[in-house]
Design a protein around this motif. Structure first.
Motif, mmCIF file in Angstrom:
data_model
loop_
_atom_site.group_PDB
_atom_site.id
_atom_site.type_symbol
_atom_site.label_atom_id
_atom_site.label_comp_id
_atom_site.label_asym_id
_atom_site.label_seq_id
_atom_site.Cartn_x
_atom_site.Cartn_y
_atom_site.Cartn_z
ATOM 1 N N ASP A 13 59.108 93.903 26.432
ATOM 2 C CA ASP A 13 59.118 94.985 25.408
ATOM 3 C C ASP A 13 59.213 96.556 26.305
ATOM 4 O O ASP A 13 59.101 97.386 25.371
ATOM 5 C CB ASP A 13 57.818 95.007 24.420
ATOM 6 N N ASN A 14 59.451 96.656 27.257
ATOM 7 C CA ASN A 14 59.734 97.860 28.068
ATOM 8 C C ASN A 14 61.137 97.973 28.351
ATOM 9 O O ASN A 14 61.983 97.097 28.524
ATOM 10 C CB ASN A 14 58.761 98.162 29.209
ATOM 11 N N HIS A 15 61.364 99.343 28.791
ATOM 12 C CA HIS A 15 62.812 99.551 29.178
ATOM 13 C C HIS A 15 63.143 99.112 30.523
ATOM 14 O O HIS A 15 62.495 99.343 31.526
ATOM 15 C CB HIS A 15 63.187 101.089 28.883
ATOM 16 N N ARG A 53 65.634 96.913 26.439
ATOM 17 C CA ARG A 53 64.412 96.283 26.317
ATOM 18 C C ARG A 53 64.442 94.994 26.827
ATOM 19 O O ARG A 53 65.029 94.373 26.031
ATOM 20 C CB ARG A 53 63.712 96.736 24.969
ATOM 21 N N ARG A 55 62.931 91.461 25.968
ATOM 22 C CA ARG A 55 62.429 90.603 25.006
ATOM 23 C C ARG A 55 62.038 89.335 25.533
ATOM 24 O O ARG A 55 62.814 88.866 26.402
ATOM 25 C CB ARG A 55 63.271 90.592 23.828
#
Length: 239
Positions: A13-15, A53, A55
């Motif tokens: 969930d982070n870039h 992102r 996932r």
């Protein structure tokens, strides 16, 4: 410059950017990992090939979600394809990828040479990617992993439009994304979403098709609250 290498769970969930190491396979023994778009294996690590992102679809499928028009096929993706040619053994299908996809004429539930589907050029198909790599045309199937048709096959009537791949993934997320939840409380409609950035909508009336399609297109840049507010505004104009 060395790639970043944080714990696997830290980047979900982070870039991420191309070259980031998102998984260390030496720390994940006896686990089967499924890779989606934007990821590749390099020895004992999984690295990103595109920005977006990271996932995770439990239990073990990872991909990089990015809002782009270009689609890179990945095994197990569900896609909306358009038949562009027919051959004795395959249908040639446009799935917005770098190459046309093959859909074998027997890749349907109960498929035999005696009951080959008759698809005209332009037919819209909901299918599953079963083979994909960088040097061969992708292969599709209109069956699930158990050999059943499930929701796959020809989509008739309705309206199909293009979106970004990021919006497609949002529409398929769990729990149900706010825009579809808000629409579903007020309207009756059918929807099929392809991870290749295509959406098909059908409803009892053309006005409902237009409202649902417009709401989906406008939802990409909105928060959950913004999506619900936007749907309420569109429905007020409909009434």
């Amino acid at each position: 410059m060395e790639s970043r290498k944080p714990p696997p769970s830290a980047l979900v969930d982070n870039h991420v950017v191309p070259g980031d190491v998102v998984l260390d396979l030496t720390e994940m023994t006896n686990q089967t990992i499924k890779l989606g778009a934007g990821l590749r294996q390099d020895c004992d690590t999984i690295q990103t090939t595109s920005a977006g992102r990271l996932r995770l679809s439990k239990p073990n499928k990872y991909w990089v979600e990015s809002s782009q028009k270009r689609y890179i096929p990945s095994v197990e993706d569900t896609v909306l394809g358009v038949v562009v040619d027919t051959k004795p053994d395959n249908f040639l299908v446009d799935i917005k990828g770098p190459n046309l996809a093959f859909l074998p004429v027997l890749a349907f539930e109960g498929g035999t040479r005696r009951n080959i589907p008759k698809f005209e050029i332009g037919t819209l198909i909901y299918a599953r990617v079963v083979k994909a790599n960088s040097i061969m045309n992708p292969e599709l199937s209109c069956m699930d992993a158990t050999g059943k048709a499930a929701e796959f096959g020809q989509l008739k009537d309705g309206y199909m439009f293009d979106t970004s791949t990021g919006l497609s993934r949002m529409l398929l997320s769990s729990p149900t994304c706010p825009v579809l939840e808000a629409l579903g409380k007020k309207l009756s409609f059918e929807i099929a979403v392809g991870l290749n950035g295509r959406v098909w909508v059908n409803a009892p009336s053309p006005s409902n098709v237009i409202v649902v399609s417009n709401a989906i297109i406008k939802s990409e840049s909105l928060s959950g609250i913004g999506q619900r507010s936007m749907v309420e505004s569109l429905l007020e104009r409909l009434s």
